[in-house]
Scaffold this motif. Sequence first.
Motif, PDB file in Angstrom:
ATOM      1  N   LYS A  66      46.967  40.678  43.361  1.00 33.35           N
ATOM      2  CA  LYS A  66      46.626  39.783  42.249  1.00 33.35           C
ATOM      3  C   LYS A  66      45.514  40.392  41.377  1.00 33.35           C
ATOM      4  O   LYS A  66      45.549  40.310  40.148  1.00 33.35           O
ATOM      5  CB  LYS A  66      46.167  38.422  42.774  1.00 33.35           C
ATOM      6  CG  LYS A  66      47.269  37.594  43.371  1.00 33.35           C
ATOM      7  CD  LYS A  66      46.717  36.268  43.873  1.00 33.35           C
ATOM      8  CE  LYS A  66      47.785  35.456  44.572  1.00 33.35           C
ATOM      9  NZ  LYS A  66      47.257  34.195  45.104  1.00 33.35           N
ATOM     10  N   ARG A  67      44.526  40.996  42.022  1.00 33.68           N
ATOM     11  CA  ARG A  67      43.412  41.598  41.299  1.00 33.68           C
ATOM     12  C   ARG A  67      43.903  42.763  40.433  1.00 33.68           C
ATOM     13  O   ARG A  67      43.501  42.914  39.276  1.00 33.68           O
ATOM     14  CB  ARG A  67      42.356  42.071  42.293  1.00 33.68           C
ATOM     15  CG  ARG A  67      41.011  42.363  41.712  1.00 33.68           C
ATOM     16  CD  ARG A  67      39.922  42.593  42.734  1.00 33.68           C
ATOM     17  NE  ARG A  67      40.317  43.160  43.998  1.00 33.68           N
ATOM     18  CZ  ARG A  67      40.325  42.505  45.163  1.00 33.68           C
ATOM     19  NH1 ARG A  67      39.966  41.241  45.216  1.00 33.68           N
ATOM     20  NH2 ARG A  67      40.697  43.096  46.285  1.00 33.68           N
ATOM     21  N   ALA A  68      44.810  43.574  40.972  1.00 35.22           N
ATOM     22  CA  ALA A  68      45.351  44.714  40.223  1.00 35.22           C
ATOM     23  C   ALA A  68      46.168  44.233  39.025  1.00 35.22           C
ATOM     24  O   ALA A  68      46.073  44.791  37.925  1.00 35.22           O
ATOM     25  CB  ALA A  68      46.192  45.589  41.137  1.00 35.22           C
ATOM     26  N   LYS A  89      45.306  44.703  34.795  1.00 35.75           N
ATOM     27  CA  LYS A  89      46.214  45.290  33.814  1.00 35.75           C
ATOM     28  C   LYS A  89      46.307  44.413  32.566  1.00 35.75           C
ATOM     29  O   LYS A  89      46.448  44.916  31.459  1.00 35.75           O
ATOM     30  CB  LYS A  89      47.609  45.469  34.413  1.00 35.75           C
ATOM     31  CG  LYS A  89      47.685  46.570  35.444  1.00 35.75           C
ATOM     32  CD  LYS A  89      49.076  46.680  36.013  1.00 35.75           C
ATOM     33  CE  LYS A  89      49.121  47.723  37.119  1.00 35.75           C
ATOM     34  NZ  LYS A  89      50.446  47.786  37.754  1.00 35.75           N
ATOM     35  N   ILE A  90      46.206  43.114  32.737  1.00 30.14           N
ATOM     36  CA  ILE A  90      46.350  42.179  31.615  1.00 30.14           C
ATOM     37  C   ILE A  90      45.060  42.073  30.812  1.00 30.14           C
ATOM     38  O   ILE A  90      45.064  42.141  29.590  1.00 30.14           O
ATOM     39  CB  ILE A  90      46.762  40.784  32.136  1.00 30.14           C
ATOM     40  CG1 ILE A  90      48.153  40.850  32.772  1.00 30.14           C
ATOM     41  CG2 ILE A  90      46.745  39.764  31.002  1.00 30.14           C
ATOM     42  CD1 ILE A  90      48.543  39.594  33.509  1.00 30.14           C
ATOM     43  N   LEU A  91      43.943  41.902  31.495  1.00 25.78           N
ATOM     44  CA  LEU A  91      42.664  41.682  30.823  1.00 25.78           C
ATOM     45  C   LEU A  91      42.072  42.990  30.308  1.00 25.78           C
ATOM     46  O   LEU A  91      42.330  44.045  30.863  1.00 25.78           O
ATOM     47  CB  LEU A  91      41.669  41.024  31.793  1.00 25.78           C
ATOM     48  CG  LEU A  91      42.036  39.624  32.283  1.00 25.78           C
ATOM     49  CD1 LEU A  91      41.018  39.157  33.299  1.00 25.78           C
ATOM     50  CD2 LEU A  91      42.107  38.655  31.111  1.00 25.78           C
ATOM     51  N   PRO A  92      41.251  42.904  29.268  1.00 22.80           N
ATOM     52  CA  PRO A  92      40.592  44.132  28.779  1.00 22.80           C
ATOM     53  C   PRO A  92      39.529  44.604  29.758  1.00 22.80           C
ATOM     54  O   PRO A  92      39.081  43.851  30.623  1.00 22.80           O
ATOM     55  CB  PRO A  92      39.961  43.702  27.452  1.00 22.80           C
ATOM     56  CG  PRO A  92      39.818  42.232  27.564  1.00 22.80           C
ATOM     57  CD  PRO A  92      40.929  41.758  28.455  1.00 22.80           C
ATOM     58  N   ASN A  93      39.140  45.857  29.607  1.00 24.22           N
ATOM     59  CA  ASN A  93      38.143  46.436  30.500  1.00 24.22           C
ATOM     60  C   ASN A  93      36.795  45.745  30.338  1.00 24.22           C
ATOM     61  O   ASN A  93      36.454  45.280  29.260  1.00 24.22           O
ATOM     62  CB  ASN A  93      37.964  47.925  30.182  1.00 24.22           C
ATOM     63  CG  ASN A  93      39.201  48.708  30.474  1.00 24.22           C
ATOM     64  OD1 ASN A  93      39.946  48.379  31.383  1.00 24.22           O
ATOM     65  ND2 ASN A  93      39.437  49.747  29.702  1.00 24.22           N
ATOM     66  N   THR A  94      36.031  45.734  31.416  1.00 23.80           N
ATOM     67  CA  THR A  94      34.667  45.225  31.314  1.00 23.80           C
ATOM     68  C   THR A  94      33.784  46.333  30.772  1.00 23.80           C
ATOM     69  O   THR A  94      34.157  47.503  30.770  1.00 23.80           O
ATOM     70  CB  THR A  94      34.146  44.777  32.693  1.00 23.80           C
ATOM     71  OG1 THR A  94      34.163  45.906  33.564  1.00 23.80           O
ATOM     72  CG2 THR A  94      34.994  43.668  33.262  1.00 23.80           C
ATOM     73  N   ARG A  95      32.591  45.975  30.332  1.00 23.15           N
ATOM     74  CA  ARG A  95      31.692  46.973  29.752  1.00 23.15           C
ATOM     75  C   ARG A  95      31.232  47.983  30.794  1.00 23.15           C
ATOM     76  O   ARG A  95      30.914  49.118  30.480  1.00 23.15           O
ATOM     77  CB  ARG A  95      30.498  46.294  29.112  1.00 23.15           C
ATOM     78  CG  ARG A  95      30.895  45.545  27.873  1.00 23.15           C
ATOM     79  CD  ARG A  95      29.722  44.816  27.274  1.00 23.15           C
ATOM     80  NE  ARG A  95      30.196  43.914  26.257  1.00 23.15           N
ATOM     81  CZ  ARG A  95      29.940  44.053  24.975  1.00 23.15           C
ATOM     82  NH1 ARG A  95      29.205  45.037  24.557  1.00 23.15           N
ATOM     83  NH2 ARG A  95      30.408  43.203  24.100  1.00 23.15           N
ATOM     84  N   SER A  96      31.171  47.547  32.042  1.00 26.29           N
ATOM     85  CA  SER A  96      30.700  48.465  33.074  1.00 26.29           C
ATOM     86  C   SER A  96      31.809  49.381  33.575  1.00 26.29           C
ATOM     87  O   SER A  96      31.536  50.415  34.167  1.00 26.29           O
ATOM     88  CB  SER A  96      30.116  47.668  34.243  1.00 26.29           C
ATOM     89  OG  SER A  96      31.102  46.829  34.794  1.00 26.29           O
TER      90      SER A  96
END
Length: 159
Positions: free
Chosen positions: A26-28, A32-39
């Motif tokens: 689920k996390r993977a 893929k759907i959400l944009p990258n975090t700043r970190s």
Amino acid sequence: MASKNSINKPKNKINSASHAKSLAKKRAARSKILPNTRSSIGRYADKAVTAVRPTDSKAIALYTGESPAPISKMTKNTLSNKRAKKIARNQKYVDQRKQAENKEEDASMEIETKEQLEERQTNLDKVKTLLWSVIEQNARGEYKSSADGEGTTLGIQAF
């Protein structure tokens, strides 16, 4: 043999491994759907689209035209006239503060004024005239210099 509620029963290990595996899937899929975090992207990456931090102001993003959420989703976020006026006023104050800081930096970096330049030149001229007068006096023999060096640190120290 392990008791019924024991933590070390094989059944619990198998169930927890299966649960962890499904959570990882689920996390993977979510990443893929959400944009990258700043970190997760590099600090010096070229303007990549990143997820919005919870501390980022949605009102300022709406005012500046930046999208506060991923572009693919439609939102009902609107900005009230009162909030827009407040942001505009605050932006004006920020611009004034930046201009004042720039003026202070420019004032400290200014070239010397004509008066300061003339004053410095007059001091320089005074030193030049004194040095030339010593040279001329020495050439005429008016200036007496002792070659023995007595009374100096080069010769005998006589106080």
